[in-house]
Write a protein that holds these residues in place. Structure first.
Motif, mmCIF file in Angstrom:
data_model
loop_
_atom_site.group_PDB
_atom_site.id
_atom_site.type_symbol
_atom_site.label_atom_id
_atom_site.label_comp_id
_atom_site.label_asym_id
_atom_site.label_seq_id
_atom_site.Cartn_x
_atom_site.Cartn_y
_atom_site.Cartn_z
ATOM 1 N N ALA A 110 -17.726 -11.121 -8.106
ATOM 2 C CA ALA A 110 -18.983 -11.868 -8.186
ATOM 3 C C ALA A 110 -18.867 -13.187 -8.931
ATOM 4 N N ARG A 111 -17.848 -13.353 -9.779
ATOM 5 C CA ARG A 111 -17.740 -14.537 -10.620
ATOM 6 C C ARG A 111 -16.299 -15.020 -10.671
ATOM 7 N N PRO A 112 -16.080 -16.287 -11.109
ATOM 8 C CA PRO A 112 -14.698 -16.752 -11.300
ATOM 9 C C PRO A 112 -13.931 -15.815 -12.223
ATOM 10 N N VAL A 113 -12.731 -15.434 -11.804
ATOM 11 C CA VAL A 113 -11.986 -14.400 -12.509
ATOM 12 C C VAL A 113 -11.653 -14.803 -13.941
ATOM 13 N N LEU A 114 -11.246 -16.042 -14.166
ATOM 14 C CA LEU A 114 -10.825 -16.449 -15.499
ATOM 15 C C LEU A 114 -11.980 -16.461 -16.496
ATOM 16 N N GLY A 115 -13.202 -16.549 -16.013
ATOM 17 C CA GLY A 115 -14.362 -16.485 -16.889
ATOM 18 C C GLY A 115 -14.961 -15.096 -16.968
ATOM 19 N N ASN A 116 -14.302 -14.152 -16.370
ATOM 20 C CA ASN A 116 -14.818 -12.781 -16.285
ATOM 21 C C ASN A 116 -13.665 -11.804 -16.563
ATOM 22 N N TRP A 117 -12.869 -12.146 -17.574
ATOM 23 C CA TRP A 117 -11.600 -11.469 -17.816
ATOM 24 C C TRP A 117 -11.766 -9.991 -18.148
ATOM 25 N N GLN A 118 -12.764 -9.646 -18.971
ATOM 26 C CA GLN A 118 -12.932 -8.250 -19.358
ATOM 27 C C GLN A 118 -13.290 -7.384 -18.159
ATOM 28 N N ALA A 119 -14.105 -7.912 -17.251
ATOM 29 C CA ALA A 119 -14.444 -7.157 -16.041
ATOM 30 C C ALA A 119 -13.190 -6.902 -15.214
ATOM 31 N N LEU A 120 -12.288 -7.893 -15.155
ATOM 32 C CA LEU A 120 -11.038 -7.717 -14.426
ATOM 33 C C LEU A 120 -10.193 -6.619 -15.070
ATOM 34 N N LEU A 121 -10.069 -6.632 -16.381
ATOM 35 C CA LEU A 121 -9.276 -5.617 -17.071
ATOM 36 C C LEU A 121 -9.874 -4.229 -16.877
ATOM 37 N N ASP A 122 -11.195 -4.122 -16.924
ATOM 38 C CA ASP A 122 -11.854 -2.830 -16.713
ATOM 39 C C ASP A 122 -11.531 -2.283 -15.322
ATOM 40 N N TYR A 123 -11.586 -3.151 -14.339
ATOM 41 C CA TYR A 123 -11.292 -2.749 -12.955
ATOM 42 C C TYR A 123 -9.834 -2.304 -12.809
ATOM 43 N N LEU A 124 -8.924 -3.097 -13.352
ATOM 44 C CA LEU A 124 -7.510 -2.787 -13.205
ATOM 45 C C LEU A 124 -7.142 -1.496 -13.933
ATOM 46 N N ARG A 125 -7.683 -1.285 -15.115
ATOM 47 C CA ARG A 125 -7.381 -0.054 -15.846
ATOM 48 C C ARG A 125 -7.932 1.166 -15.106
ATOM 49 N N ALA A 126 -9.135 1.047 -14.581
ATOM 50 C CA ALA A 126 -9.709 2.175 -13.842
ATOM 51 C C ALA A 126 -8.901 2.492 -12.596
ATOM 52 N N ASP A 127 -8.370 1.464 -11.961
ATOM 53 C CA ASP A 127 -7.701 1.648 -10.683
ATOM 54 C C ASP A 127 -6.220 1.976 -10.809
ATOM 55 N N MET A 128 -5.582 1.597 -11.961
ATOM 56 C CA MET A 128 -4.131 1.672 -12.018
ATOM 57 C C MET A 128 -3.546 2.455 -13.186
ATOM 58 N N ALA A 129 -4.297 2.629 -14.260
ATOM 59 C CA ALA A 129 -3.697 3.136 -15.499
ATOM 60 C C ALA A 129 -3.076 4.514 -15.355
ATOM 61 N N HIS A 130 -3.652 5.352 -14.508
ATOM 62 C CA HIS A 130 -3.206 6.753 -14.452
ATOM 63 C C HIS A 130 -2.362 7.086 -13.228
ATOM 64 N N HIS A 131 -1.955 6.076 -12.469
ATOM 65 C CA HIS A 131 -1.119 6.363 -11.309
ATOM 66 C C HIS A 131 0.266 6.819 -11.750
ATOM 67 N N GLY A 132 0.818 7.773 -11.037
ATOM 68 C CA GLY A 132 2.103 8.339 -11.403
ATOM 69 C C GLY A 132 3.300 7.557 -10.912
ATOM 70 N N VAL A 133 3.086 6.563 -10.050
ATOM 71 C CA VAL A 133 4.170 5.692 -9.602
ATOM 72 C C VAL A 133 3.777 4.247 -9.872
ATOM 73 N N GLU A 134 4.792 3.412 -9.989
ATOM 74 C CA GLU A 134 4.542 2.009 -10.299
ATOM 75 C C GLU A 134 4.059 1.270 -9.051
ATOM 76 N N ARG A 135 3.010 0.460 -9.247
ATOM 77 C CA ARG A 135 2.478 -0.349 -8.151
ATOM 78 C C ARG A 135 2.412 -1.800 -8.609
ATOM 79 N N PHE A 136 2.837 -2.684 -7.730
ATOM 80 C CA PHE A 136 2.781 -4.116 -8.024
ATOM 81 C C PHE A 136 1.757 -4.741 -7.092
ATOM 82 N N ARG A 137 0.780 -5.425 -7.674
ATOM 83 C CA ARG A 137 -0.263 -6.045 -6.869
ATOM 84 C C ARG A 137 -0.414 -7.510 -7.251
ATOM 85 N N VAL A 138 -0.966 -8.268 -6.329
ATOM 86 C CA VAL A 138 -1.180 -9.691 -6.554
ATOM 87 C C VAL A 138 -2.636 -10.019 -6.263
#
Length: 227
Positions: free
Chosen positions: A102-130
């Motif tokens: 919804a907003r420019p990513v660099l001005g919405n950094w905490q929302a980005l971190l929340d999303y990434l942690r929810a989506d990636m923190a507990h995966h059992g294999v390494e994933r690289f995303r861009v």
């Protein structure tokens, strides 16, 4: 008047439902999972299964990150109950993703971190995303580039840059998870980041950061002065 729940003569489920409606934040983790499973298994006491799932996957984060095959391997789980877990995870991740888009990513950094942690923190294999951004730092594409073993993933500089050119990306944010839980960057993490940033610079594609996600937190290579 609502019909009584035939699976719950003691009224436990009705009381749990009342607490959920009044103050969902007051429920314990196993009660959240218990009620979610009850929607899929209405004639069954789901508390034991909820507790078993949390033990098996180490908590809510691990449970909601589990894939369908892992869920159905737990005694008492089937496709219907596994689907209930997966839809809850999908809804939560979709909501967090919408906050990022919804907003420019660099001005919405905490929302980005929340999303990434929810989506990636507990995966059992390494994933690289861009994450591909346009000139206004709006997210235009979020892609998984590779999936690896429990401790590594193959990242090819040329593939990352070629995809950025195809999408017309102005800048990139690199992200991957460490299944070990420790987000500290490895030598390989630093080297591949610098290689992508160097090639991108020649083509006017900026690498804003490389974020590493772990269960204990995250690491930013930019914040650590590594790029």
């Amino acid at each position: 008047m609502a019909e009584p729940d035939p699976s719950d003569a003691s009224g436990h489920r009705a009381r749990l439902r009342g607490r959920l409606l009044a103050d969902a934040g007051g429920l314990m983790d196993h009660e959240i999972v218990e009620y979610l499973l009850a929607l899929a298994l209405p004639r069954r006491d789901t508390k034991p299964l909820a507790k078993a799932l949390l033990r098996e996957f180490g908590g809510l984060g691990g449970l909601f990150a589990a894939d369908s095959e892992a869920l159905v391997r737990v005694d008492g789980m089937g496709e219907t109950s596994a689907a209930a877990i997966r839809i809850a995870q999908a809804a939560a991740t979709r909501l967090l993703a919408a906050n990022v888009a919804a907003r420019p990513v660099l001005g919405n950094w905490q929302a980005l971190l929340d999303y990434l942690r929810a989506d990636m923190a507990h995966h059992g294999v390494e994933r690289f995303r861009v994450l591909h951004l346009n000139t206004r730092n709006i997210l235009i594409r979020d892609e998984i580039m590779s999936k690896g073993s429990v401790d590594q993933t193959a990242v090819y500089v040329r593939e990352v840059i070629r995809r950025a050119i195809d999408l017309g990306s102005a800048s990139l944010i690199l992200v991957h998870n460490h299944p070990s839980g420790d987000p500290s960057p490895s030598r390989a993490d630093i080297d591949v980041t610098r290689a992508i940033a160097e090639v991108g610079k020649r083509l006017n594609i900026t690498v804003h950061d490389h974020i590493i996600i772990g269960t204990s937190g995250h690491a930013s290579l930019r914040a650590q002065g590594l790029i």
